[in-house]
Every structure is written in C-alpha cells, then in structure tokens.
Design a protein around this motif. Structure first.
Motif, PDB file in Angstrom:
ATOM      1  N   LEU A  82       0.606  -0.986   0.101  1.00 11.98           N
ATOM      2  CA  LEU A  82       0.112   0.051   0.116  1.00 11.98           C
ATOM      3  C   LEU A  82       1.371   1.119  -0.347  1.00 11.98           C
ATOM      4  CD1 LEU A  82      -2.639  -0.902   2.248  1.00 11.98           C
ATOM      5  CD2 LEU A  82      -3.500  -0.370   0.093  1.00 11.98           C
ATOM      6  N   ALA A  83       1.952   1.720   0.459  1.00  6.40           N
ATOM      7  CA  ALA A  83       3.155   2.092   1.080  1.00  6.40           C
ATOM      8  C   ALA A  83       3.181   2.300  -0.446  1.00  6.40           C
ATOM      9  CB  ALA A  83       3.951   2.032   1.821  1.00  6.40           C
ATOM     10  N   THR A  84       3.927   1.896  -1.465  1.00  3.85           N
ATOM     11  CA  THR A  84       3.915   1.792  -2.658  1.00  3.85           C
ATOM     12  C   THR A  84       3.156   2.564  -3.870  1.00  3.85           C
ATOM     13  OG1 THR A  84       3.459  -0.792  -3.786  1.00  3.85           O
ATOM     14  CG2 THR A  84       5.873  -0.198  -2.712  1.00  3.85           C
ATOM     15  N   GLY A  85       2.006   2.875  -3.310  1.00  7.27           N
ATOM     16  CA  GLY A  85       0.510   3.596  -3.940  1.00  7.27           C
ATOM     17  C   GLY A  85      -0.290   2.680  -4.039  1.00  7.27           C
ATOM     18  N   ALA A  86      -0.410   1.587  -4.133  1.00  6.48           N
ATOM     19  CA  ALA A  86      -1.962   0.916  -4.141  1.00  6.48           C
ATOM     20  C   ALA A  86      -2.937   1.461  -3.488  1.00  6.48           C
ATOM     21  CB  ALA A  86      -1.546  -0.650  -3.444  1.00  6.48           C
ATOM     22  N   ASP A  87      -3.864   1.708  -3.693  1.00  6.90           N
ATOM     23  CA  ASP A  87      -5.385   2.081  -2.819  1.00  6.90           C
ATOM     24  C   ASP A  87      -5.589   1.027  -1.468  1.00  6.90           C
ATOM     25  OD1 ASP A  87      -5.600   4.930  -4.748  1.00  6.90           O
ATOM     26  OD2 ASP A  87      -5.886   2.924  -5.910  1.00  6.90           O
ATOM     27  N   ARG A  88      -6.238   0.784  -2.080  1.00 10.33           N
ATOM     28  CA  ARG A  88      -6.778  -0.742  -0.859  1.00 10.33           C
ATOM     29  C   ARG A  88      -6.451  -2.142  -0.783  1.00 10.33           C
ATOM     30  NH1 ARG A  88     -11.768  -2.025  -2.326  1.00 10.33           N
ATOM     31  NH2 ARG A  88     -12.182  -1.305  -3.958  1.00 10.33           N
ATOM     32  N   ALA A  89      -6.990  -2.231   0.258  1.00 11.07           N
ATOM     33  CA  ALA A  89      -5.908  -4.099   0.666  1.00 11.07           C
ATOM     34  C   ALA A  89      -6.883  -4.985   1.507  1.00 11.07           C
ATOM     35  CB  ALA A  89      -5.458  -4.335   0.903  1.00 11.07           C
ATOM     36  N   ILE A  90      -7.768  -6.250   0.347  1.00 14.37           N
ATOM     37  CA  ILE A  90      -7.785  -7.107   1.213  1.00 14.37           C
ATOM     38  C   ILE A  90      -7.368  -8.616   1.870  1.00 14.37           C
ATOM     39  CG2 ILE A  90      -9.909  -8.572   0.509  1.00 14.37           C
ATOM     40  CD1 ILE A  90     -10.702  -6.942  -1.836  1.00 14.37           C
ATOM     41  N   ARG A  91      -7.328  -8.548   2.979  1.00 11.31           N
ATOM     42  CA  ARG A  91      -6.821 -10.355   3.552  1.00 11.31           C
ATOM     43  C   ARG A  91      -8.012 -11.352   3.528  1.00 11.31           C
ATOM     44  NH1 ARG A  91      -6.214 -12.353   8.256  1.00 11.31           N
ATOM     45  NH2 ARG A  91      -6.986 -11.219   9.891  1.00 11.31           N
ATOM     46  N   VAL A  92      -7.800 -12.135   2.953  1.00 14.45           N
ATOM     47  CA  VAL A  92      -8.680 -13.492   2.771  1.00 14.45           C
ATOM     48  C   VAL A  92      -7.882 -14.630   4.436  1.00 14.45           C
ATOM     49  CG1 VAL A  92     -10.023 -15.426   2.017  1.00 14.45           C
ATOM     50  CG2 VAL A  92      -9.502 -13.773   0.891  1.00 14.45           C
ATOM     51  N   ASP A  93      -8.492 -14.425   4.925  1.00 12.55           N
ATOM     52  CA  ASP A  93      -7.924 -14.861   6.472  1.00 12.55           C
ATOM     53  C   ASP A  93      -7.717 -16.789   6.657  1.00 12.55           C
ATOM     54  OD1 ASP A  93      -6.657 -14.871   9.261  1.00 12.55           O
ATOM     55  OD2 ASP A  93      -8.990 -15.661  10.038  1.00 12.55           O
ATOM     56  N   ALA A 213       8.216   5.232   0.395  1.00 11.46           N
ATOM     57  CA  ALA A 213       8.800   6.823   0.659  1.00 11.46           C
ATOM     58  C   ALA A 213       8.181   6.792   2.476  1.00 11.46           C
ATOM     59  CB  ALA A 213       8.182   8.278  -0.015  1.00 11.46           C
ATOM     60  N   LEU A 214       9.011   7.053   3.268  1.00 14.80           N
ATOM     61  CA  LEU A 214       8.795   7.032   4.682  1.00 14.80           C
ATOM     62  C   LEU A 214       7.310   7.681   4.496  1.00 14.80           C
ATOM     63  CD1 LEU A 214       9.770   6.224   7.492  1.00 14.80           C
ATOM     64  CD2 LEU A 214      10.470   8.217   7.729  1.00 14.80           C
ATOM     65  N   MET A 215       7.432   8.827   4.433  1.00 16.09           N
ATOM     66  CA  MET A 215       5.379   9.611   4.465  1.00 16.09           C
ATOM     67  C   MET A 215       4.544   8.186   3.881  1.00 16.09           C
ATOM     68  SD  MET A 215       5.589  12.815   5.888  1.00 16.09           S
ATOM     69  CE  MET A 215       4.779  13.717   5.081  1.00 16.09           C
ATOM     70  N   ALA A 216       4.796   7.923   3.001  1.00 15.97           N
ATOM     71  CA  ALA A 216       4.172   6.420   2.264  1.00 15.97           C
ATOM     72  C   ALA A 216       3.630   5.650   3.361  1.00 15.97           C
ATOM     73  CB  ALA A 216       4.687   6.328   1.082  1.00 15.97           C
ATOM     74  N   ILE A 217       4.791   5.600   3.892  1.00 12.77           N
ATOM     75  CA  ILE A 217       4.633   4.145   4.586  1.00 12.77           C
ATOM     76  C   ILE A 217       4.005   4.759   5.975  1.00 12.77           C
ATOM     77  CG2 ILE A 217       5.589   2.892   6.467  1.00 12.77           C
ATOM     78  CD1 ILE A 217       8.320   3.010   4.307  1.00 12.77           C
ATOM     79  N   MET A 218       4.274   5.918   6.366  1.00 14.63           N
ATOM     80  CA  MET A 218       3.299   6.275   7.362  1.00 14.63           C
ATOM     81  C   MET A 218       1.816   7.000   7.007  1.00 14.63           C
ATOM     82  SD  MET A 218       4.981   6.304   9.977  1.00 14.63           S
ATOM     83  CE  MET A 218       4.540   7.401  11.309  1.00 14.63           C
ATOM     84  N   ALA A 219       1.097   7.085   5.600  1.00 16.10           N
ATOM     85  CA  ALA A 219      -0.440   7.406   4.793  1.00 16.10           C
ATOM     86  C   ALA A 219      -0.569   5.367   5.039  1.00 16.10           C
ATOM     87  CB  ALA A 219       0.567   7.872   3.498  1.00 16.10           C
ATOM     88  N   ALA A 220       0.690   4.094   5.010  1.00 17.49           N
ATOM     89  CA  ALA A 220      -0.182   3.337   3.989  1.00 17.49           C
ATOM     90  C   ALA A 220      -1.067   2.801   5.344  1.00 17.49           C
ATOM     91  CB  ALA A 220       0.610   2.565   3.856  1.00 17.49           C
TER      92      ALA A 220
END
Lengths: 275, 323
Positions: A82-93, A213-220
């Motif tokens: 997500l931090a590299t630019g993907a918008d959202r995520a789904i995890r199937v447990d 980027a560090l900022m993106a990691i926080m935002a993710a």
C-alpha cells in the motif's frame, strides 16, 4: 482503470538460511525471510504504471486493489505494498495449508465478481510453490481471456491491452479486450515495458519496482484494509493437490579447478568425454 | 492403471521436439498398466501427426482446423478438454514449455481436475501416481498426489528425456474441434517475434554456452564463436537478460528455461540460486569466472578461474584442435 492484484507472502528461497526438510518429510521454512513474492511485486508495479502518468506518479488515475490470502501477520506485506501506491487491500484469513491454486482461483473469482476490476494482474508464479497456474485457472472460472508471462503491456485507451508474452523462442504479441487476467514475467519492470494511456511514450521508468517513501509508509497505515473469510468466497475447499513428503535435492559432487584452457579441453575430451 | 492423453505442441507445421518429453512421461506413467494416446492439435495437425506414428501410442487423435493456426489458449483448451472427456482419459499431459504451462491449467479448470505443474518424476504406486516436483527455486522437491479422478500434469522437458520411436504405426483418428471459449473473441493474435537462429533450441541442445552480465555488450561477440564451434545453443543468466546484453528468451533459470544438456558452459555467471535451479541437471558443467569464490564453482565439474575475455577465444582455438 481498476486493477486487482493478488499477492502472496513467501519465504525467500534465496535466503542464506536454506529451505530444510523435516524428518517427517515436510518442507521447513523457519529462519527464512518473509517477503512479497517478487513476481507479485512486479504485478503491483505494473498496476501502478498502468494507472498513472509516469511523469507524475503521485496522482493515481485509476484504482489498484491488492488482495492476499494469509494469516493476520501477512497484513505487514499488504501495508508495505500500500505504501508503494496501491489504494486499498483485502486479506482473506486462511493459512497456506488450507489452500491450493484451485481454491485460490475459486475464491478470487468471488472477489473479482464483487470488485469488478478491468484487469486482474498477477505474478506468473510464486517462488515457493513454483506452480504457475492461478492466472490461468482464474481466467477460465471467470470466462475471461488470459495473457500469461507478460513482458510488456501497452494500454489501448484502457479498453484493450497489447501484451508481449514471453514464450519459448521469442515474444508472442496478443491484444486482449478487457476485462482480462494477465500474469507478468520478469521483464515487465524494465524502464519502458509498461505504457499506460496517461504516460507520454517517451517516458522511462527507473528499472525495477518503486520503493515507498517514509511519508507514504506512515500514510499507508490509514489506507483501507478489510478482512474476508474463505468460506464466504468459495464452498469448494477440498484440496486438489496434497504433498505426502519432500526431499532436498542431491548435492552435486564438488568438481575440480583446472589450471588453464588446455587442461580444461583435455579433461572435457578424455575424462568427461563431453567433446 | 492409467490412460494418458498427451497433448502435442506444434511449431511451424511440425510437432515440436518438446512433445517427446511428454511421451516419455506417458510411457512412465503407464508402466504399471494402461495406454496413452496423442492429440495433435493445430492448423496442419493432420500432416504433422505422422511424425508421431511410431511412438507406441494407442491412437493419434487429430484436431486440425484453420482457426487453430496461431496458438490461443481460449481456442485450444476447449478441444483438449472435450477430447480428454470423450476418451475417458485419467491423465492429461503436455510438456511444461510455455505452451503447456499456459494451456494446461485452463484445461484442468474445465475438467475439474487437479494439476501437478512442472514435475521432475512420476511413480506409479498403489494404483496412484506420485509426482515429484521442484519447489522453492529448486531448493526442495515435494512429493505430490492429486485427489481428483482426472489429473493434469506438465513434465519438465529437462527431466524427461525425449522419447525415441518404438516402432509400429499408431492408427490415426480425426476428432472434432470444439467451439472456442466466448473469451476467444477478445484475444487477437498480433505477431510472433522470434530471433531467427540456426542454433538448436535450448531445450534440445546437447551443448549450451551461457553467458552472464560480465560479458557486457560483447555477449554475442565472445560467445558466438564458441557456440558455433560446438554446435551449441546460447543461453544467458537473468542478469545478462535484464541488462539487455541478451534477449529474454535465452534466459536459463528457475523462471526462464530449465535445461539439462550433456555439456553446459557457464561463462561470467556467478551462479545465483535461481540460475543454478535451471541448469544443475546438466551432465557436465564448466564454469569460467574470474572470481574464484563465485558460487557457480560449487556446482561446476570443471572450474577455470580466468578472465573470460582471454579464456574464451583461447578455448575456441583449443576446441577446434580436438574436434
């Protein structure tokens, strides 16, 4: 354009702590580093390139949704992507031992039907199981075209993709009308392999995948991540492939160093009888 | 007892040699009983089918149609699945070339079959087939079984030696071409770009000369004379392909072509695990590298620590003397 990218967290087979096989014949990966499957990272990079103008990659001109099948701690892998630019995520447990490629493809079909992406982009294979099948299975279950082993992709107004498939003996170019399933090969992350409809044809990317980027990691950490249950996606949860045992490859006997070319040729001719 | 359907691969109007590995798999899988047939599918299949008449197949099934001129999975898979069903085959197989890898999973999905990809061995045991497959970039082998009645399997070309003719003449039978998947209308063949080469295919060569990133722009200049002298195929490491020194289709490795020639030269290749996984089945391995610590020396039968730009031309001269 909306793109769904299934990704897998794998144990790095290139890690110095090698894969082991237990006395009971099970493959052991303890001590190996966890990382996103490299081919899936390439698929995420490809999805990002297709949904942006390469000269201004911060503005997303489409949507990239990533999905993984794994336990809670695979969310770290999702956050990283997500931090590299993907918008959202789904995890199937689910855990790996409950899955095979076929169950995965059936569950992905349900997610595709819900999300309605234009493209499903995947790595051609995961570097742990090395099976190379999910894209093809998913395409059949959806009734969509498949374009496997993509080394290049060019968007035709986001209605179709012209794909250079890396096949034995060359490149097979096909044009697929969307929606479609595409699996990517190594060369897809070369500087000019992906051409989106938004990016000038002259644009060159840096080789490989982008780093966060560090900022993106926080935002993710604030990007949406939802959890789903396998049972809600497919009722067909019987494994079609099971592993009864495992072994390590036989060690190759250590060879000899030769002093010079003459000795090499002599050994190849007289000892190995290979010439 | 198993009845196996081998799906042949066609190239330029002929049966591709890779097909012979799937035939070897079929012979092995039916060793404990059963028979195998071969499906030749593609435009011109009728003419090409005779090439497989002497391999001991119960039948040669022919699906020949102009619509099958260029390989498109969505056009081929329906016929393969229909033939498998109609003939009540237990196992459907094609060699794990890029063709087999693309086609078979879609066929498996149509048949509700389990799929054993890229296997290195098959053992009939207790009425079941056990499949050995390399995993984790070749760092481990798993022993897999499929739980389904119909099984789809792709054997590795490098692990199943090309079948030799066994004599006789298998009867040939024309089978119907099933209409394509609806998705076929959304796939258009544009072109096939292949580097025209007089050299043998990587999967079939007796000798392979592979180069790494160390060769830089002189990749072809240095390797071609050696390959020519030996009648060898040329391969490359992933690093050499990524750097653009060699075309992508030459890549040898777990994710490229997996090869097992009689003689393999690794020149200026350090020996990353993924490269080793693609060539360590070779009978005799020669490594030439100026770094004495390069991992390639751990798998090489003969290692020469030298500057390749001097050693390779010298090697060409010496080899020409003894050939």
């Amino acid at each position: 354009m909306k793109i769904l990218v299934p990704i897998k967290r794998v144990s790095d087979p290139d890690n110095a702590n090698k894969v082991k096989v237990s006395a009971a014949g099970k493959i052991e990966t303890t001590g190996l580093e966890n990382k996103p499957n490299p081919f899936d990272e390439y698929a995420v990079e490809t999805a990002l390139r297709l949904t942006e103008n390469g000269t201004n990659p911060k503005a997303r001109l489409g949507e990239v949704v990533i999905v993984t099948f794994g336990p809670k701690d695979t969310e770290t892998t999702l956050r990283g992507l997500l931090a590299t630019g993907a918008d959202r995520a789904i995890r199937v447990d689910v855990t790996d031992d409950q899955l095979d490629g076929d169950i995965l493809a059936r569950a992905l079909k349900a997610i595709v039907e819900k999300e309605q992406p234009d493209v499903v982009l995947l790595g051609k294979q995961a570097v742990d199981g090395d099976s190379n099948q999910v894209a093809q299975l998913l395409a059949e279950y959806l009734g969509w075209p498949q374009a496997t082993f993509a080394g290049s992709i060019k968007s035709d107004a986001d209605k179709a993709l012209v794909i250079g498939r890396e096949v034995d003996g060359g490149t097979l170019n096909v044009k697929v009308t969307l929606p479609a399933v595409v699996s990517v090969d190594l060369r897809i992350v070369a500087p000019t392999s992906v051409t989106s409809m938004h990016t000038p044809a002259t644009h060159k990317y840096a080789d490989g995948v982008r780093f966060a980027a560090l900022m993106a990691i926080m935002a993710a950490k604030k990007k949406p991540l939802v959890e789903m249950k396998l049972a809600d996606l497919t009722g067909d949860v019987g494994l079609k492939i099971t592993y009864k045992g495992a072994e390590l490859p036989p060690a190759r006997k250590a060879g000899v160093k030769v002093k010079n070319v003459q000795e090499l040729v002599s050994k190849l001719k007289n000892e190995a009888k290979a010439l | 007892m198993s009845n196996v359907l081998v799906v042949a691969e066609m190239l330029d109007g002929h049966v591709r040699k890779s097909t012979h590995s799937a035939i070897t798999f079929a012979r092995k899988a039916t060793a404990g009983g059963g028979t195998f047939s071969i499906l030749v599918i593609g435009a011109g299949a009728q003419a090409a089918s005779g090439e497989l008449a002497a391999y001991g197949a119960q039948k040669i099934l022919v699906a020949d149609d102009a619509s099958l001129k260029n390989y498109i999975c969505e056009r081929f898979a329906p016929t393969v699945a229909a033939v498998a069903k109609a003939g009540s085959f237990d196992v459907v197989t094609a060699t794990a070339s890029s063709y087999g890898k693309d086609l078979l999973p879609r066929v498996a999905a149509k048949l509700g079959a389990g799929y054993a990809p890229d296997i290195s061995d098959v053992t009939p045991a207790g009425g079941k087939l056990s499949y050995k497959r390399p995993m984790y970039a070749g760092n481990a082998y798993g022993h897999a079984e499929l739980t389904t009645a119909i099984q789809v399997v792709s054997p590795r070309q490098s692990e199943f030696a090309a079948a030799e003719p066994s004599g006789g003449a298998s009867p040939s039978e024309v089978v119907a071409v099933t209409p394509p998947d609806a998705a076929a209308s959304r796939v258009e063949f544009v072109s096939m770009e292949s580097a025209k080469s007089e050299r043998p295919d990587l999967g079939e060569a007796r000798v392979i000369v592979s180069g790494g990133r160390a060769l830089k722009e002189q990749f072809a200049q240095v390797l071609d004379p050696l390959a020519n002298a030996l009648g060898a195929a040329v391969g490359a490491s992933r690093a050499a392909c990524d750097a653009g020194y060699a075309p992508a289709e030459l890549q040898v490795g777990q994710t490229g072509r997996v090869v097992a020639p009689a003689l393999y030269f690794a020149i200026g290749i350090s020996g990353a695990i993924q490269h080793l996984a693609g060539m360590k089945g070779s009978k005799t391995i020669v490594a030439i590298n100026k770094d004495a610590e390069a991992p390639i020396f751990q798998v090489a039968d003969y290692g020469l620590v030298a500057d390749l730009f001097q050693a390779v031309p010298e090697l060409v001269t010496e080899i020409k003397k003894v050939l």
